[in-house]
Design a protein around this motif. Structure first.
Motif, PDB file in Angstrom:
ATOM      1  N   TYR A 114      71.491  50.894 106.141  1.00 48.34           N
ATOM      2  CA  TYR A 114      69.898  50.517 105.625  1.00 48.34           C
ATOM      3  C   TYR A 114      70.083  49.752 104.731  1.00 48.34           C
ATOM      4  N   LEU A 115      69.474  49.766 103.721  1.00 48.57           N
ATOM      5  CA  LEU A 115      70.958  48.956 102.359  1.00 48.57           C
ATOM      6  C   LEU A 115      70.760  47.422 103.372  1.00 48.57           C
ATOM      7  N   LEU A 116      71.977  47.700 103.871  1.00 51.03           N
ATOM      8  CA  LEU A 116      72.064  45.638 104.626  1.00 51.03           C
ATOM      9  C   LEU A 116      70.816  45.252 105.436  1.00 51.03           C
ATOM     10  N   ASN A 117      70.586  46.547 106.090  1.00 53.30           N
ATOM     11  CA  ASN A 117      69.421  45.799 106.607  1.00 53.30           C
ATOM     12  C   ASN A 117      67.739  45.306 105.686  1.00 53.30           C
ATOM     13  N   GLN A 118      67.978  45.760 104.295  1.00 61.51           N
ATOM     14  CA  GLN A 118      67.021  45.351 103.522  1.00 61.51           C
ATOM     15  C   GLN A 118      67.199  44.374 102.962  1.00 61.51           C
ATOM     16  N   ILE A 119      68.527  44.071 102.686  1.00 65.59           N
ATOM     17  CA  ILE A 119      69.077  43.080 102.265  1.00 65.59           C
ATOM     18  C   ILE A 119      68.603  41.427 102.782  1.00 65.59           C
ATOM     19  N   GLU A 120      68.836  41.440 103.999  1.00 61.15           N
ATOM     20  CA  GLU A 120      69.218  40.749 104.842  1.00 61.15           C
ATOM     21  C   GLU A 120      67.413  40.323 104.858  1.00 61.15           C
ATOM     22  N   GLN A 121      66.140  41.353 105.087  1.00 57.84           N
ATOM     23  CA  GLN A 121      64.928  40.774 105.149  1.00 57.84           C
ATOM     24  C   GLN A 121      64.352  40.856 103.846  1.00 57.84           C
ATOM     25  N   THR A 122      65.064  40.907 102.485  1.00 60.28           N
ATOM     26  CA  THR A 122      64.204  40.932 101.426  1.00 60.28           C
ATOM     27  C   THR A 122      64.463  39.366 100.812  1.00 60.28           C
ATOM     28  N   LYS A 123      63.647  38.318  99.910  1.00 67.11           N
ATOM     29  CA  LYS A 123      64.225  37.479  98.928  1.00 67.11           C
ATOM     30  C   LYS A 123      63.872  37.435  98.147  1.00 67.11           C
ATOM     31  N   LEU A 124      64.087  38.688  97.104  1.00 64.05           N
ATOM     32  CA  LEU A 124      64.395  38.204  96.282  1.00 64.05           C
ATOM     33  C   LEU A 124      64.900  38.852  95.522  1.00 64.05           C
ATOM     34  N   ALA A 136      76.019  58.631 104.023  1.00 64.10           N
ATOM     35  CA  ALA A 136      76.802  57.493 103.339  1.00 64.10           C
ATOM     36  C   ALA A 136      76.193  56.236 103.893  1.00 64.10           C
ATOM     37  N   GLN A 137      77.496  56.813 104.634  1.00 65.79           N
ATOM     38  CA  GLN A 137      77.591  55.270 105.779  1.00 65.79           C
ATOM     39  C   GLN A 137      75.800  54.617 106.239  1.00 65.79           C
ATOM     40  N   ARG A 138      75.393  55.611 106.763  1.00 61.22           N
ATOM     41  CA  ARG A 138      73.857  55.283 106.923  1.00 61.22           C
ATOM     42  C   ARG A 138      72.731  54.316 106.025  1.00 61.22           C
ATOM     43  N   GLU A 141      73.921  47.251  94.335  1.00 58.96           N
ATOM     44  CA  GLU A 141      73.987  48.855  93.017  1.00 58.96           C
ATOM     45  C   GLU A 141      74.402  50.178  94.398  1.00 58.96           C
ATOM     46  N   LEU A 142      73.457  50.068  94.898  1.00 56.91           N
ATOM     47  CA  LEU A 142      73.121  51.320  95.634  1.00 56.91           C
ATOM     48  C   LEU A 142      74.288  51.155  96.737  1.00 56.91           C
ATOM     49  N   ILE A 143      74.118  50.363  97.418  1.00 60.05           N
ATOM     50  CA  ILE A 143      75.562  50.021  98.168  1.00 60.05           C
ATOM     51  C   ILE A 143      76.757  50.403  97.495  1.00 60.05           C
ATOM     52  N   GLN A 144      77.034  49.835  96.108  1.00 55.09           N
ATOM     53  CA  GLN A 144      78.803  50.189  95.782  1.00 55.09           C
ATOM     54  C   GLN A 144      78.768  51.831  95.101  1.00 55.09           C
ATOM     55  N   LYS A 173      65.928  53.444  87.846  1.00 53.51           N
ATOM     56  CA  LYS A 173      66.627  52.370  88.066  1.00 53.51           C
ATOM     57  C   LYS A 173      65.622  51.982  88.960  1.00 53.51           C
ATOM     58  N   PHE A 174      66.823  53.144  90.523  1.00 56.81           N
ATOM     59  CA  PHE A 174      66.266  52.297  91.742  1.00 56.81           C
ATOM     60  C   PHE A 174      66.127  53.299  92.288  1.00 56.81           C
ATOM     61  N   GLY A 175      65.307  54.656  92.029  1.00 60.98           N
ATOM     62  CA  GLY A 175      64.991  55.535  92.810  1.00 60.98           C
ATOM     63  C   GLY A 175      64.019  55.647  93.729  1.00 60.98           C
ATOM     64  N   GLY A 176      63.817  54.586  93.380  1.00 60.17           N
ATOM     65  CA  GLY A 176      62.362  54.041  94.675  1.00 60.17           C
ATOM     66  C   GLY A 176      62.922  53.984  95.880  1.00 60.17           C
ATOM     67  N   PHE A 177      63.805  53.080  95.688  1.00 60.90           N
ATOM     68  CA  PHE A 177      64.589  52.807  97.012  1.00 60.90           C
ATOM     69  C   PHE A 177      65.043  53.002  96.639  1.00 60.90           C
ATOM     70  N   ALA A 178      65.723  54.261  96.654  1.00 58.24           N
ATOM     71  CA  ALA A 178      67.083  54.871  97.350  1.00 58.24           C
ATOM     72  C   ALA A 178      66.560  56.497  98.052  1.00 58.24           C
ATOM     73  N   SER A 179      65.238  56.992  97.260  1.00 56.70           N
ATOM     74  CA  SER A 179      64.386  57.127  97.803  1.00 56.70           C
ATOM     75  C   SER A 179      63.613  56.580 100.054  1.00 56.70           C
TER      76      SER A 179
END
Length: 320
Positions: free
Chosen positions: A232-242, A226-228, A251-254, A82-88
């Motif tokens: 990165y994911l937390l930074n992406q959450i702040e930048q996106t509004k979708l 995993a920490q890196r 879910e990736l952070i989890q 489902k989220f392979g693109g984001f994960a990569s």
């Protein structure tokens, strides 16, 4: 005419057979005449082989049997699809368990980088590069005084450039690799880590340290990765509004948080010890009986060669 040809052929054949018989008899006679030389060379070579075998110190082998630690992917496959693109993009690893990390762990164990950290953490350099035996009465490793001064704790060996008195990590790693053995059974996937050393206690201790450190090294690498990824994911959450993207990132952070939790809760992160190393009671080498037998065989062969060379040399002189 055919009878004459047949007779001539028979005579040549008989002559050839007679010549072969004469050569064989001469050869046997030459060997018998040189039996003293053969016996002497065999005895001398046997004595030398025995002396060498007795002068060689015992080598002990300690080994541990390990099993790759398997992990339950849980919902990781679903996240990967489902989220392979984001994960990569985040450098997040969602697929594969500990079994896929086994070859990597083995190669890390053999690497110079791992060894450099190993010698910085544990006092192994002197026992590795300056030892030449073990005293079973005092349980002490015998140190070559021409290599290392125990009193001053200084390296005193004479080394040619680019080597120095104190062994480098690169030189020590080469010596360590000759003592380390790592093998994996193709059918069971079980892994055997073994160390050979003059001291059975040192061999056992090194195996324990290796198993402990390879688990810690791979665990720390995965936790840091995993920490890196979480950062990165937390930074992406702040930048996106979708909302949908944010849900995927959460879910990736989890999943990465679970990786960190499991890693910190698992002392045996990559390899589980099935049979820990013990102090070996019996030596693994050298094979003194084999050395003596080979020495006697080589001595006998050398004696035969000397006798044959003398015999054929004398024949050539007679022909001249």
């Amino acid at each position: 005419m055919s009878d004459n040809i047949y007779n001539q052929t028979s005579e040549l054949t008989n002559k050839s057979v007679n010549d072969d018989e004469i050569d064989l008899k001469e050869l046997c006679s030459a060997l018998w005449a040189g039996k003293i030389t053969i016996i002497l060379t065999t005895v001398v070579a046997s004595i030398i082989a025995v002396a060498i075998a007795l002068s060689m110190p015992n080598i002990y082998r300690a080994e541990a049997l390990l099993s790759p630690v398997g992990g339950d992917d849980g919902g990781m496959n679903g996240l990967a699809s489902k989220f392979g693109g984001f994960a990569s993009l985040a450098g997040v690893s969602l697929g594969g368990g500990a079994f896929n990390k086994t070859p990597m762990g083995i190669e890390v164990l053999k690497s110079r980088t791992f060894f450099a950290d190993f010698v910085d953490k544990y006092p192994v350099m002197v026992d590795l590069m300056a030892s030449n035996g073990w005293d079973s009465n005092t349980n002490k490793v015998l140190i070559d005084t021409e290599t290392y001064n125990v009193d001053s704790q200084a390296w005193v060996r004479e080394a040619k450039a680019p080597r120095k008195s104190e062994p480098s990590v690169q030189e020590a790693h080469k010596a360590f690799s000759s003592l380390l053995s790592v093998s994996q059974d193709k059918e069971s996937s079980f892994i055997t880590i073994a160390i050979e050393h003059y001291s059975p206690h040192v061999a056992k201790q090194w195996v324990d340290w290796l198993v402990q450190d390879i688990n810690n090294t791979i665990r720390n690498q995965d936790v840091q990765q995993a920490q890196r990824s979480i950062d990165y994911l937390l930074n992406q959450i702040e930048q996106t509004k979708l909302a949908e993207l944010q849900m995927g990132f959460f879910e990736l952070i989890q999943s990465q948080t679970e990786t960190i939790m499991l890693a910190n809760a698992s002392p045996e992160y990559l390899f589980k010890t099935l049979d820990p190393a013990v102090v070996p009671e019996l030596k693994a080498g050298p094979k003194r009986a084999l050395i003596c037998v080979l020495g006697a065989m080589l001595g006998g062969m050398l004696g035969l060669l000397i006798v044959l060379v003398r015999h054929f040399s004398s024949l050539k002189k007679d022909e001249l």
